[in-house]
Write a protein that holds these residues in place. Structure first.
Motif, PDB file in Angstrom:
ATOM      1  N   LEU A   1      -1.198  -0.262  -9.499  1.00  0.00           N
ATOM      2  CA  LEU A   1      -2.649  -0.331  -9.679  1.00  0.00           C
ATOM      3  C   LEU A   1      -3.335  -0.464  -8.324  1.00  0.00           C
ATOM      4  CD1 LEU A   1      -4.842  -0.263 -11.748  1.00  0.00           C
ATOM      5  CD2 LEU A   1      -4.579  -2.674 -12.122  1.00  0.00           C
ATOM      6  N   HIS A   2      -2.689   0.023  -7.284  1.00  0.00           N
ATOM      7  CA  HIS A   2      -3.293  -0.087  -5.957  1.00  0.00           C
ATOM      8  C   HIS A   2      -4.431   0.915  -5.844  1.00  0.00           C
ATOM      9  CE1 HIS A   2      -3.876  -0.731  -1.776  1.00  0.00           C
ATOM     10  NE2 HIS A   2      -3.585   0.515  -1.497  1.00  0.00           N
ATOM     11  N   ARG A   3      -5.681   0.385  -5.770  1.00  0.00           N
ATOM     12  CA  ARG A   3      -6.836   1.271  -5.814  1.00  0.00           C
ATOM     13  C   ARG A   3      -7.540   1.379  -4.474  1.00  0.00           C
ATOM     14  NH1 ARG A   3      -9.287  -0.881 -11.533  1.00  0.00           N
ATOM     15  NH2 ARG A   3      -9.127  -2.919 -10.618  1.00  0.00           N
ATOM     16  N   GLY A   4      -6.974   0.746  -3.466  1.00  0.00           N
ATOM     17  CA  GLY A   4      -7.574   0.893  -2.144  1.00  0.00           C
ATOM     18  C   GLY A   4      -8.900   0.194  -1.989  1.00  0.00           C
ATOM     19  N   THR A   5      -9.045  -0.980  -2.616  1.00  0.00           N
ATOM     20  CA  THR A   5     -10.330  -1.682  -2.563  1.00  0.00           C
ATOM     21  C   THR A   5     -10.731  -2.035  -1.146  1.00  0.00           C
ATOM     22  OG1 THR A   5      -9.690  -2.641  -4.665  1.00  0.00           O
ATOM     23  CG2 THR A   5     -11.602  -3.574  -3.597  1.00  0.00           C
ATOM     24  N   GLU A   6      -9.738  -2.423  -0.324  1.00  0.00           N
ATOM     25  CA  GLU A   6     -10.088  -2.862   1.029  1.00  0.00           C
ATOM     26  C   GLU A   6     -10.634  -1.704   1.853  1.00  0.00           C
ATOM     27  OE1 GLU A   6      -6.711  -4.922   2.594  1.00  0.00           O
ATOM     28  OE2 GLU A   6      -6.843  -6.466   1.052  1.00  0.00           O
TER      29      GLU A   6
ATOM     30  N   VAL B   1      -3.300  -8.405  -7.914  1.00  0.00           N
ATOM     31  CA  VAL B   1      -2.082  -8.293  -7.118  1.00  0.00           C
ATOM     32  C   VAL B   1      -2.142  -7.043  -6.247  1.00  0.00           C
ATOM     33  CG1 VAL B   1       0.400  -7.964  -7.242  1.00  0.00           C
ATOM     34  CG2 VAL B   1      -0.694  -9.495  -8.833  1.00  0.00           C
ATOM     35  N   ASP B   2      -2.524  -5.933  -6.844  1.00  0.00           N
ATOM     36  CA  ASP B   2      -2.422  -4.658  -6.138  1.00  0.00           C
ATOM     37  C   ASP B   2      -3.678  -4.291  -5.355  1.00  0.00           C
ATOM     38  OD1 ASP B   2       0.036  -4.424  -7.152  1.00  0.00           O
ATOM     39  OD2 ASP B   2      -0.472  -3.028  -8.731  1.00  0.00           O
ATOM     40  N   ARG B   3      -4.778  -4.740  -5.803  1.00  0.00           N
ATOM     41  CA  ARG B   3      -6.091  -4.482  -5.206  1.00  0.00           C
ATOM     42  C   ARG B   3      -6.421  -3.014  -5.026  1.00  0.00           C
ATOM     43  NH1 ARG B   3      -4.513  -7.968  -0.738  1.00  0.00           N
ATOM     44  NH2 ARG B   3      -2.665  -7.853  -1.944  1.00  0.00           N
TER      45      ARG B   3
END
Ligand code: SF4
Lengths: 167, 382, 197
Positions: free
Chosen positions: B42-47, B380-382
């Motif tokens: 679920l890593h969505r690249g929020t940063e 967790v994945d952000r």
């Protein structure tokens, strides 16, 4: 005297300078001395490593460690400055277990190598991903696709033809 | 007898993993010998998105980190920016904030309780938990119109004032909830099967828990008397009477009990806040603000500027989110967009300790221990 | 046929305009055929094949349990007591795709998750339907600019109904489900295999 100055007194060779990060004591550490400084910090009672941050400043990288002490209720921030070509710094995973994942994440997204880390592989992105997204020069144009191999592992490629329905 | 080791894959689509998490287990018969956690589904690249959006535009993304408790995420981010730009928040806004934060803590723990017990194989608790959650969500809908992704906090205050009739409704909810918590405890706490599944399972002692970076209720379940609301008081918490809920047993059951106690503490805080809600502005009029428009139809009109530039600098703030220490590291280079946003998410760091807890136990114990550290994959994945 | 609990002795084939609820029921669709069959002592059933098979299909869709992100929490809320998905005969969430015929793609489909979602879909037996829930699954939503998010799940699997929202309210979910039921009703039963339209 705040914690950063205490650290400077204890290890004058390792600390480049001290200052404040808004309200938190900050010490800039020499890259080679970080493991020793971290050990000292732990001795000083900073038992909680909150977060490790890596920042790409285009001409240099900075790695920032935020500590907190549950006993003394104090903060401490350590900063290491790395050069832009081959950023690498010693791992502190032997002292704080949580650093294991935090360093892997920093490696994954920012691309900083932590020497001495037990298992420095990507954590959020699949193995084989091209580039480190949080670098300023990351290529946002090229799309990368992930497909699944026979054994369920990820295969990264820029060709999504066996994943996408139409193209 | 010598047995072969078996490599067992669990997830990423599995009903008991609370999202898309994958375990690679090395099994010796029934016993877990080693557990590797694979994440990033679920890593969505929020940063990275944080660097592409203005300070205000990033607020909705914080909702979607830990989507069970969006308000504390909102708050942690705006608090970081406020500290960076040195903005003072009016007292009424702080009260409203604390009100929403504690309400969200209750919602989070209700879902925790429900899904934990669903994982253990019983259905009643989740029905009950979601029934009360629905009532709390109706309060939020009154407040900001959304059920899960609120984006209610603004830099320097909150988006809208409390609507008419909110406080009486809140008081009803508190009264109702007090009875319900007793119900839950009667249903769950004495249940033989539940106790067998929880007691002495997933034990981690205080020193280890700290070293593994655990925070929040999971750490308090290991007997560490800490609460960021107490240690580094922020907002109006210093004026409020509450205690940090701590248990000494270090096992899954202790972590569960801490959360049940926290619900009661949150109700206690809510009652105080509702009783002493002061009048005043809900968004700052200071420094970056424009003067309040007289006769404006709603508070949104008297608004903090949409595009604003904090001074150059960097800041790390931590807050006590329902799942643990939620921190934001924000770096400003003096433009309208953050140079770097780093999210220190509680779920990510709490998960580090899971393999340590469950090695030597069986798969059902993995589910129980995993349920009690209460993670959310978005976080967790952000 | 004994499970139909309506007292059929009271029902006459509707000639006049239906007024009572029972008459209205009698006047519509499949239930009429069933009741007529009942009158003939359950021996004969008149219906089109399409109507009958579709009735079976839409009355009890079994979704596969696959929550991806925030929208999955609303999925839980929809199944719980307040919104009560059981009204549509679809509260039986299946842990195995083999036993399911409906897939909610509820949440962000990341690049890394995409092949898994696709595999999950391929593992389901025909006939199968997909409802894409939330802006993320529809188009990429708030994460459309991100490097690691797929821009719409319809890039990898066919989608029957799109429900917009971030997250969609439970009412929107239910509306989406009703739309899917309408769609199934109006299809020829072989439409999935290209037999008739
Ligand atoms: S549509 Fe919105 S609520 Fe749904 S998964 Fe995407 S970001 Fe989350």
């Amino acid at each position: 005297m705040n914690a950063a100055e205490e650290l400077k007194q204890a290890m004058p060779a390792a600390v480049v300078s001290t200052g404040m990060l808004i309200d938190k004591p900050l010490a800039i550490i020499k890259k080679e001395e970080i493991l020793k400084a971290a050990g000292k910090v732990k001795e000083m009672g900073f038992d909680n490593l909150s977060v490790i941050t890596g920042i790409d400043y285009r001409d240099r990288f900075e790695v920032i460690y935020n500590f907190f002490s549950y006993k003394k209720k104090e903060n401490l921030v350590l900063k290491v400055v790395l050069d832009h070509e081959a950023p690498s710094v010693d791992s502190v995973a032997s002292i704080w277990k949580v650093a294991d994942w935090l360093e892997r994440e920093t490696y994954d997204l920012v691309g900083i190598k932590f020497t001495g880390h037990p298992n420095l592989v990507r954590i959020l992105l699949p193995d084989g991903w091209n580039g480190h997204p949080l670098r300023k020069d990351y290529d946002m144009e090229t799309e990368q696709f992930v497909t699944m191999g026979e054994d369920g592992e990820d295969i990264v490629s820029t060709d999504g033809s066996n994943l996408l329905r139409r193209r | 007898m010598e047995t072969d080791e078996l490599l067992l894959n669990m997830g990423p689509v599995h009903p008991a993993t609370h999202g898309v998490l994958r375990f690679k287990l090395r099994m010796d018969g029934e016993i877990i010998r080693d557990c590797e956690i694979v994440m990033g589904y679920l890593h969505r690249g929020t940063e990275k998105l944080g660097e592409m959006k203005t300070y205000l535009q990033f607020i909705p993304y914080t909702d979607r980190l830990d989507y069970l408790s969006a308000m504390p995420n909102n708050y942690a981010y705006v608090k970081a920016v406020e500290e960076l730009a040195d903005i003072e928040v009016p007292l009424r806004a702080e009260y409203i904030r604390v009100l929403t934060l504690e309400l969200n803590r209750i919602i989070n723990h209700l879902v925790f309780m429900g899904s934990l017990i669903l994982d253990l194989g019983a259905n009643t608790a989740i029905m009950w938990g979601f029934r009360e959650r629905e009532k709390a969500l109706q309060l939020y809908e009154m407040l900001c119109g959304a059920r899960m992704t609120f984006s209610y906090m603004r830099i320097g205050g909150v988006r809208e004032d409390l609507p008419e009739g909110f406080i009486p409704k809140l008081n009803d909810f508190i009264k109702d909830m007090e009875k319900r918590i007793v119900d839950y405890e009667q249903l769950i706490n004495g249940n033989e099967i539940f106790l067998l599944r929880m007691k002495n399972i997933g034990v981690i002692n205080a020193d280890e828990a700290i070293n593994y970076g655990m925070t929040g209720p999971s750490l308090r379940g290991s007997g560490v008397n800490y609460d960021i609301r107490k240690l580094e008081p922020y907002s109006i918490y210093p004026d409020i009477d509450f205690k940090a809920c701590v248990r000494k047993e270090c096992d899954s059951y202790a972590r569960y009990l801490v959360r049940m106690d926290e619900m009661k503490e949150s109700l206690h805080i809510l009652r105080q806040v509702a009783d002493t809600m002061p009048a005043g502005d809900i968004i700052t009029t200071q420094k970056y603000g424009i003067a309040p428009m007289t006769g404006a139809p709603s508070a949104v009109m008297t608004y903090f500027p949409r595009i604003f530039t904090p001074p150059v600098g960097e800041v790390y703030t931590r807050t006590e989110a329902p799942k643990g220490e939620l921190g934001f590291y924000v770096v400003s280079d003096g433009t309208t967009k953050p140079y770097r946003v780093k999210i220190r998410s509680p779920s990510f760091c709490n998960l580090v300790a899971l393999p340590k807890m469950i090695v030597g136990l069986k798969i059902p114990d993995l589910i129980a221990a995993f349920g009690t550290i209460d993670i959310v994959l978005g976080d967790v994945d952000r | 046929m004994d499970s139909v609990t309506i007292d059929t002795t009271k029902i006459k084939p509707a000639k006049k305009k239906p007024e009572t609820a029972l008459e209205k029921l009698n006047d519509t669709g499949l239930i009429n055929t069933l009741l007529a069959a009942r009158e003939r002592e359950g021996m004969i059933l008149f219906s089109t094949v399409d109507q009958f098979i579709n009735w079976g299909r839409f009355s009890s869709l079994w979704p596969v349990t696959s929550g991806l992100a925030c929208c999955a929490i609303e999925m839980m809320a929809v199944t719980m007591a307040h919104h009560d998905l059981a009204r549509f005969g679809m509260e039986a969430f299946r842990a195995s795709p083999r036993q399911a015929d409906l897939m909610f793609v509820a949440g962000t489909v990341t690049k890394r998750m995409a092949p898994r979602v696709k595999q999950l879909y391929e593992m389901m037996a025909e006939p199968k339907w997909v409802i894409s829930i939330g802006s993320c699954a529809n188009t990429g939503g708030p994460y459309i600019e991100s490097y690691s998010v797929l821009k719409g799940v319809d890039n990898i699997i066919p989608v029957d109904v799109y429900v917009p929202g971030c997250p969609p309210r439970p009412e929107a979910w239910l509306y989406g489900i009703i739309q899917l039921r309408e769609k199934i009703k109006s299809q020829g039963y072989g439409a999935k295999w290209g037999l008739n339209k």
